[in-house]
Design an enzyme around this catalytic site. Structure first.
Site, PDB file in Angstrom:
ATOM      1  N   LYS A 184     -29.338 -37.358  15.661  1.00 55.33           N
ATOM      2  CA  LYS A 184     -29.136 -36.075  14.974  1.00 55.33           C
ATOM      3  C   LYS A 184     -30.126 -36.006  13.825  1.00 55.33           C
ATOM      4  CE  LYS A 184     -24.980 -37.650  14.406  1.00 55.33           C
ATOM      5  NZ  LYS A 184     -23.596 -37.901  13.999  1.00 55.33           N
ATOM      6  N   THR A 215     -20.239 -28.119   6.097  1.00 56.49           N
ATOM      7  CA  THR A 215     -20.383 -28.836   7.367  1.00 56.49           C
ATOM      8  C   THR A 215     -19.576 -30.126   7.358  1.00 56.49           C
ATOM      9  OG1 THR A 215     -22.351 -29.889   6.474  1.00 56.49           O
ATOM     10  CG2 THR A 215     -22.693 -27.930   7.837  1.00 56.49           C
ATOM     11  N   GLY A 217     -17.388 -32.876   8.317  1.00 55.87           N
ATOM     12  CA  GLY A 217     -16.755 -33.265   9.584  1.00 55.87           C
ATOM     13  C   GLY A 217     -17.614 -33.027  10.808  1.00 55.87           C
ATOM     14  N   THR A 218     -18.824 -32.492  10.598  1.00 55.09           N
ATOM     15  CA  THR A 218     -19.677 -32.153  11.740  1.00 55.09           C
ATOM     16  C   THR A 218     -19.988 -33.369  12.624  1.00 55.09           C
ATOM     17  OG1 THR A 218     -20.709 -30.545  10.309  1.00 55.09           O
ATOM     18  CG2 THR A 218     -21.825 -30.992  12.366  1.00 55.09           C
ATOM     19  N   GLY A 219     -20.391 -34.465  11.973  1.00 57.09           N
ATOM     20  CA  GLY A 219     -20.785 -35.662  12.733  1.00 57.09           C
ATOM     21  C   GLY A 219     -19.612 -36.220  13.512  1.00 57.09           C
ATOM     22  N   CYS A 220     -18.462 -36.307  12.843  1.00 55.16           N
ATOM     23  CA  CYS A 220     -17.263 -36.838  13.512  1.00 55.16           C
ATOM     24  C   CYS A 220     -16.893 -35.946  14.686  1.00 55.16           C
ATOM     25  CB  CYS A 220     -16.076 -36.883  12.536  1.00 55.16           C
ATOM     26  SG  CYS A 220     -16.353 -37.942  11.117  1.00 55.16           S
TER      27      CYS A 220
END
Ligand code: PXL
Length: 272
Positions: A184, A215, A217-220
């Protein structure tokens, strides 16, 4: 008259486990993972590795659980409700990375590793010794690894400042044992870039950048959505592409919850 029920597709054998940290604000960590699993019709379970005292404004305290307590939770699940997929989020310590790597080495369950190192607000969630163990012990068990730019640079020691270096870093992560890599890269020229490597070729996935800091929590959510889709039996490339689109929609639709970085809108994940 009875209200018409919304039809929900259930995937009976789709059971996913997240091994992750707790974010009491519900934006990131295991809480985010479980919401995403649920949205995608997947039965979710969680093993807690660390507890953050956190809200949308930042992390105030971090307590990392002892490896034995983490392993005991894991064993309780494995002997009772075997998951189809495992997602690994924040582990917190070198001892936890080692313990989890050892335990999953004998499992026949595909694992998605999100090598979480810092919180949204820059609070460190791991130490340097642990990073070395990701490299040498954990990535070899990863069906998919999903680092962001910072995490990929830490894992490989390569600065991601050119296309060549991006390719080198992805190659290195395959060498460490990860079957697939989703890097990412974040924002470039008004676009949000992801690069997916299957060991033969690297394919870019670009979405229009959204001008927002909301944003959390996006990665999780992204790695959880991929885990959920894989546990439903979807193919890796479809799982990755659909999950990127889902999370983009969820960022777009985030509600102004909390006084800091607002979380994304989990209710849109899996909506289409
Ligand atoms: O988004 C990474 C992450 C993972 N796990 C926990 C977190 C965060 C970010 O804040 O708090 C527990």
């Amino acid at each position: 008259m009875a209200k018409k029920q919304k039809s929900i597709t259930l995937f009976p054998k789709a059971i996913a486990l997240t091994i992750a940290g707790s974010d009491p604000s519900g934006g990131a960590g295991l809480q985010a993972d479980l919401k995403v699993f649920q949205q995608l019709g997947v039965y979710g379970m969680s093993v807690v590795t660390l507890i953050t005292v956190q809200n949308t404004q930042g992390v105030k305290r971090l307590e990392i659980l002892e490896p034995q307590l983490v392993l005991d939770q894991l064993e309780a699940i494995l002997t009772d409700i075997p998951p189809a997929m495992i997602k690994i989020g924040a582990l917190g310590s070198a001892a936890n990375v080692q313990a989890i790597a050892d335990r999953i080495s004998s499992l026949d369950v595909p694992v998605v590793v999100d090598p979480v190192m810092i919180s949204k607000h820059g609070h460190s969630l791991i130490d340097d010794e642990a990073v070395e163990l990701y490299r040498s012990k954990l990535l070899r068990h990863a069906y998919l690894v999903t680092p962001n730019r910072f995490e990929a640079e830490k894992l490989t020691g390569i600065s991601l400042d050119s296309q060549d270096n991006v390719a080198k870093a992805i190659h290195d992560m395959h060498q460490m044992g990860a079957r697939y890599v989703l890097l990412k890269l974040g924002d470039e020229d008004g676009k949000s870039m992801h690069v997916f490597g299957d060991g033969n070729a690297n394919v870019g996935h670009v979405v229009q950048r959204l001008k927002t800091h909301n944003t959390h929590g996006t990665g999780c959510a992204l790695s959880a959505a991929i885990t959920a889709r894989l546990s439903r039996g979807e193919k890796i490339q479809d799982s990755v592409n659909r999950s990127i689109e889902d999370v983009w929609q969820a960022i777009h639709a985030g509600q102004p919850l909390g006084k800091g970085h607002h979380p994304i809108e989990f209710r849109l994940i899996g909506a289409t």
